[in-house]
Scaffold this active site. Structure first.
Site, short mmCIF file in Angstrom:
data_model
loop_
_atom_site.label_atom_id
_atom_site.label_comp_id
_atom_site.label_asym_id
_atom_site.label_seq_id
_atom_site.Cartn_x
_atom_site.Cartn_y
_atom_site.Cartn_z
CB CYS A 126 -26.24 -7.52 60.02
SG CYS A 126 -27.51 -6.22 60.00
CG HIS A 158 -29.59 -3.53 56.65
ND1 HIS A 158 -29.24 -4.25 57.79
CD2 HIS A 158 -29.98 -2.30 57.09
CE1 HIS A 158 -29.41 -3.49 58.85
NE2 HIS A 158 -29.86 -2.30 58.46
CB CYS A 161 -28.06 -8.07 54.94
SG CYS A 161 -27.07 -7.12 56.13
CB CYS A 285 -43.91 -54.69 72.14
SG CYS A 285 -42.43 -53.73 72.43
CB CYS A 288 -43.63 -52.75 76.80
SG CYS A 288 -44.60 -52.44 75.31
CD GLU A 971 -8.34 -32.63 93.72
OE1 GLU A 971 -9.42 -32.79 94.31
OE2 GLU A 971 -8.17 -32.87 92.52
#
Length: 994
Positions: A126, A158, A161, A285, A288, A971
């Site tokens: 809680c 608690h 709870c 790759c 890159c 506007e």
């Protein structure tokens, strides 16, 4: 972005590491497992190492997929770890008449029941405090920040709870089986047994885990065998590489196969080479052109760079390979290289998915709102005095009893009386004594109530506040509701142990225009060293969302004020947290200190200090932030001053409002700008312009189709330029138009605040003049308050009353003051447009913190480097004839309810009419302005025409139901600042109804 895994497994590289569990050393080459925890001293995660057996005594991994690098372990170790994780028992069920297993007993230790030792613990159901001496139940968890760092964190509940959450907490046995049950009183034992009865075995959830073993089909059996065979072959090569090959020969082998060797990590170099020999060479790759791939979970990740700001991180499940070719000279040196196959093969991986909670934490870390609130799981009615603070005067013999009654009702007892004290329990006799504490209570307006107040509250739990008034026995008392503490909502950031107890903004002592960092402890005896054009003080930053870094590094060369003594002070850490450290080194000569300063600068940035004006960002290195520390003594408080102001009271109050330093700080904090590393007004205008350009670049990337690598790159640059406070959360990727619009508004505010701060800096505090008068003189604008009984005020009030839109009913507008405005030079600039037809008096709203800039420089058009987001009809100055449409741009709230608005004479001339958004870069030759026609507007037949021909459209609103327009309200946009003449400034109070 990749999921951050909480654990790491590998073979010990040396015999120096110490197990965090048993405190003995971990032998070289034995399997060790780490909990990855945030370092308290650096912006990085560090491993807390354990022996394999010690690890499982201190941690409870939910999935073997939570363990980083498990795919690079030997097959037998993968299997053993999987079995160990699977055997962790997470639920406690009734085991009547059965012998309890080790796993059961281990899991049982994670639960407990006791009486609360204080009122400080919070129920995780809680989210309310658990009062002292109440029964509380514990579940120890290991996947929180605290739990991972310290080997478990007890979460308290608690009784009620816990009973509601027992399934997800994993407790299915009776409450009487919980450790600590026998220590409870008989009546509390009965309550526990009643609240937590045993759950029948047939009602238990299915807790079986997916096992590593594959089912016995031929296909899956073959795959399992292939996995084992590949792993065995891989480790045969790896062991030979590690034990026999020289590093230079490893580099030759990799480069011969067009593979870029891993640097800085020998073990990863062995992994890379073994992968090459077992499966073949990976092609470069495609993103890159890097030739370096690292095994990552169930695939390969490119270790190249997209740019100097961003890693490539391209992920390949099955990369294209070519056969590994071994040079003859290496075959002759190392016999095992003759066994390399001439045909490449595909590496297969075990699928080890992370646990759901790991996914969840990763999602929360990447949440765009870094202040995600932690909501209560279990609804629970708060006790009547919850979080209210009480004190007691007199009644010494009853303190203990009264304190217990207050705490049982949810209140807090504090000896010290403060402005947050809701009431004081005392007697009429104590009031008559007029003690020092009683006088202080009277000064603060705190009610004095008798003991009977608690009787009333205990009998009627909903009337606590009214009983403070009705039982009050003193002659004073302000509204007790004003002393009720605001409910604090926890966020992910505030929950972190690294964002609690953060230092408040500090005052910097400036000497010769440069501030000495107060953390050095030398601000009173030293100054920043200056040598010709070199000012030896730098602030560096680096944001990298791929590595979850948001770092700063500060370096200063300091010279003693009165003798030849030098120091290098440096501090570093993560922005917005208490993560970090500092170091102070003393030097005998300026030359040795300068040499050290330059070495640090070169090490952190990859640039020579002498070449800083031609700075080039280097991959993985830091970037200089242009922060200029000024004398904070100029940031005076306006409440009291030796010299009386010559301004009218209403003008004084207005100047206080727009030059309010606290308001400016709050605005920056709303934008999550780091107030410690970038205090108010310290960021340069050049840096703000650079940030505008980056945001515009992000906008262009989105317009061309989202590209994640480019967005990451630009995001890293933006947050490095404008330091943001993300706490320990992952810096937010900027990837939406709304984020761009929010950042544009932030930069607009930063630019305006920079204007205000520049004005304050330029003032001479030694003048025999009130600072308010100084501020007023600097804005070069005449402000005269209108008489509230005048016809002019009445007409303007009618304009406010009639044009409040029906869709903006969350607040009402109350006029506090109206000022007639005359900006220096604006009337002359407007003069050519005074003859233009179609001039209207129109509304414009903006943040409070923008008004120093507006009054001193006028309304301005966004700079070219700003992104075009948020401008429906292009970059211009926007106005409205509906007061509430403009009022929404004041960015007020229930807590900050004061706003400022302008009424300006706007020369509209011939208008280009639009009924939907249309971005305008340039008006056609025969048009002077743009008009966005809305369906609802002030009745044009009821407008007021001033003697100078200016129309005040203050008629009551009407709606054109037949107009096909996407706009609700009108506007008006002009694209030349000279078409605007500011005439009135309204101070408004926003009265929020919800």
């Amino acid at each position: 972005m990749d999921i951050e895994l909480p654990y790491l497994a590998e073979y010990a590289r040396t015999g120096r590491a110490t197990c965090k569990g048993c405190k003995s050393t971990i032998s070289k080459d034995t399997l060790r497992i780490a909990v990855m925890v945030q370092s308290a001293f650096h912006d990085a995660k560090v491993p807390n190492w354990f022996h394999k057996t010690c690890f499982f005594k201190n941690q409870r991994p939910s999935s073997v997929g939570d363990i980083q690098n498990i795919g690079n372990l030997r097959f037998a170790d993968q299997k053993e770890l999987t079995d160990l994780v699977e055997n962790i028992q997470e639920v406690i069920s009734a085991q009547l008449g059965k012998k309890r297993s080790k796993a059961f007993n281990l899991a049982l230790k994670d639960f407990g029941i006791e009486y609360a030792k204080s009122s400080r613990s919070t129920c995780r159901g809680c989210e309310q405090k658990i009062n002292k001496d109440l029964v509380r139940l514990r579940k120890t968890v290991y996947d929180t920040e605290v739990g991972m760092k310290y080997g478990g964190q007890p979460l308290w509940h608690h009784l009620e709870c816990f009973a509601q959450l027992r399934s997800e907490l994993g407790w299915f046995a009776s409450g009487e089986d919980m450790p600590g049950f026998q220590s409870l009183a008989d009546d509390d034992q009965a309550k526990v047994k009643n609240a937590i009865p045993p759950i029948k075995s047939e009602e238990l959830p299915d807790t079986k885990r997916a096992k590593m073993e594959l089912s016995d089909t031929n296909e899956e059996g073959e795959k399992k065998q292939r996995l084992k065979d590949q792993n065995d072959a891989y480790f045969r090569f790896r062991d030979d590489i590690k034990n026999k090959m020289k590093k230079k020969d490893i580099d030759i082998l990799l480069k011969f196969n067009n593979q870029q060797p891993v640097t800085g990590d020998t073990e990863k170099l062995f992994d890379q080479t073994a992968d090459l020999l077992t499966f073949g060479a990976i092609e470069s790759c495609s993103e890159c052109n890097s030739c370096q791939f690292i095994v990552n979970k169930s695939g390969y990740i490119c270790n190249g760079n997209h740019s100097e700001w961003t890693k490539c991180n391209k992920l390949l499940k099955e990369p294209t390979r070519s056969a590994c070719i071994v040079p003859k000279e290496l075959k002759a040196l190392y016999n095992f290289l003759n066994t390399v196959k001439e045909i490449p093969s595909t590496r297969i991986f075990n699928n080890f998915p992370p646990n759901k909670s790991t996914f969840s934490r990763s999602l929360l870390k990447t949440n765009k709102n870094n202040d995600v609130l932690v909501r209560p799981t279990i609804p629970r009615i708060s006790p009547p005095l919850y979080n209210l603070k009480f004190s007691i005067i007199g009644l010494k013999n009853q303190h203990k009893e009264l304190r217990k009654r207050i705490e049982n009702l949810g209140g807090k007892f504090e000896v010290k009386i403060s402005e947050n004290t809701i009431a004081i329990i005392s007697t009429e006799l104590e009031i008559q004594k007029k003690s020092t504490r009683m006088k202080f209570a009277e000064e603060l307006g705190i009610h004095i109530v008798p003991i009977e107040f608690l009787d009333f509250v205990e009998a009627d739990t909903e009337g606590a506040i009214k009983y403070i008034n009705s039982t009050c026995i003193c002659s004073w008392g302000t509204d007790p509701k004003s002393r009720i503490p605001k409910e604090t909502t926890k966020s992910l950031n505030s929950n972190s142990i690294y964002t609690k107890s953060m230092p408040v903004s500090r005052t910097f002592k400036v000497k010769d225009g440069l501030a000495v960092d107060p953390d050095s402890g030398l601000e009173d005896i030293a100054h920043v060293y200056v040598d010709s054009n070199n000012k030896y003080s730098v602030v560096l930053g680096l944001t990298d969302i791929q590595r979850n870094k948001n770092s700063y590094y500060k370096v200063q060369l300091l010279k003693a004020d009165k003798k030849e003594k030098y120091w290098i002070f440096r501090s570093w850490g993560r922005i917005g947290t208490n993560i970090g450290n500092s170091k102070l080194e003393e030097f005998d000569t300026s030359e040795s200190a300068k040499r050290n300063f330059k070495e640090i600068y070169a090490d952190k940035t990859g640039n020579e200090y002498e070449q800083r004006d031609n700075f080039v960002k280097r991959t993985g290195r830091m970037y200089p932030i242009e922060i200029q520390y000024d004398d904070d003594q100029k940031l005076v408080k306006h409440e009291s001053h030796f010299f009386t102001s010559k301004l009218e009271i209403s003008v004084q109050n207005l100047i206080k409002l727009i030059f309010d330093i606290d308001s400016m700080n709050k605005t920056l904090m709303e934008f999550h700008i780091d107030m410690d590393k970038m205090p108010l007004g310290k960021l340069s205008a050049h840096q703000i312009q650079s940030a505008y350009r980056v945001v515009k670049e992000i906008y262009n990337v989105l317009e061309c189709g989202s590209n994640t690598a480019k967005l990451i790159d630009a995001t890293n640059r933006f947050y490095t330029l404008i330091p943001h406070n993300f706490g320990v959360q992952l810096p937010t990727l900027i990837e939406t138009h709304q984020q761009i619009e929010d950042l544009r508004q932030m930069l607009d505010s930063l630019a305006e605040i920079e204007v205000a701060y520049s004005i304050i800096k330029s003032e001479d505090v030694s003048d025999a003049c009130n600072p308010l008068d100084n501020h007023y003189a600097q804005i070069k604008t005449q402000l005269v308050a209108l008489d509230k009984n005048s016809e002019e005020f009445s007409i303007l009030s009618q304009y406010v009353k009639n044009t409040h839109a029906s869709t903006h009913k969350s607040y009402d507008l109350k006029i506090v003051d109206v000022f007639k405005v005359s900006r220096q030079g604006e009337a002359r600039r407007f003069k050519p447009f005074k003859k233009l037809h179609n001039r209207k008096l129109l509304w414009h709203g903006s943040r409070l913190t923008n008004f120093v800039g507006i009054l001193s420089h006028g309304l301005r058009i966004a700079p070219p480097e700003a992104p075009p987001t948020g401008y429906m009809f292009g970059k211009g100055i926007y106005f409205a004839d509906m007061v509430s449409k403009s009022a929404n741009y004041c960015c007020t709230s229930q807590q900050n309810s004061t706003g400022l608005m302008l009424l300006s004479e706007v020369a509209l001339g011939d208008m280009m009419e639009c009924t939907s958004a249309k971005y305008i870069n340039k008006l056609s030759n025969n048009k002077h302005s743009c008009f966005g026609r809305g369906r609802t507007m002030p009745d044009p037949t009821k407008s007021y025409i001033r003697s100078d021909g200016v129309e005040i459209p203050y008629g009551e609103t009407i709606t054109d139901e037949h107009l096909k327009s996407s706009l609700l309200y009108n506007e008006y946009i002009v694209y030349d600042v000279a078409q605007v003449n500011i005439q009135y400034l309204f101070r408004m109070e926003f009265k929020y109804s919800y």
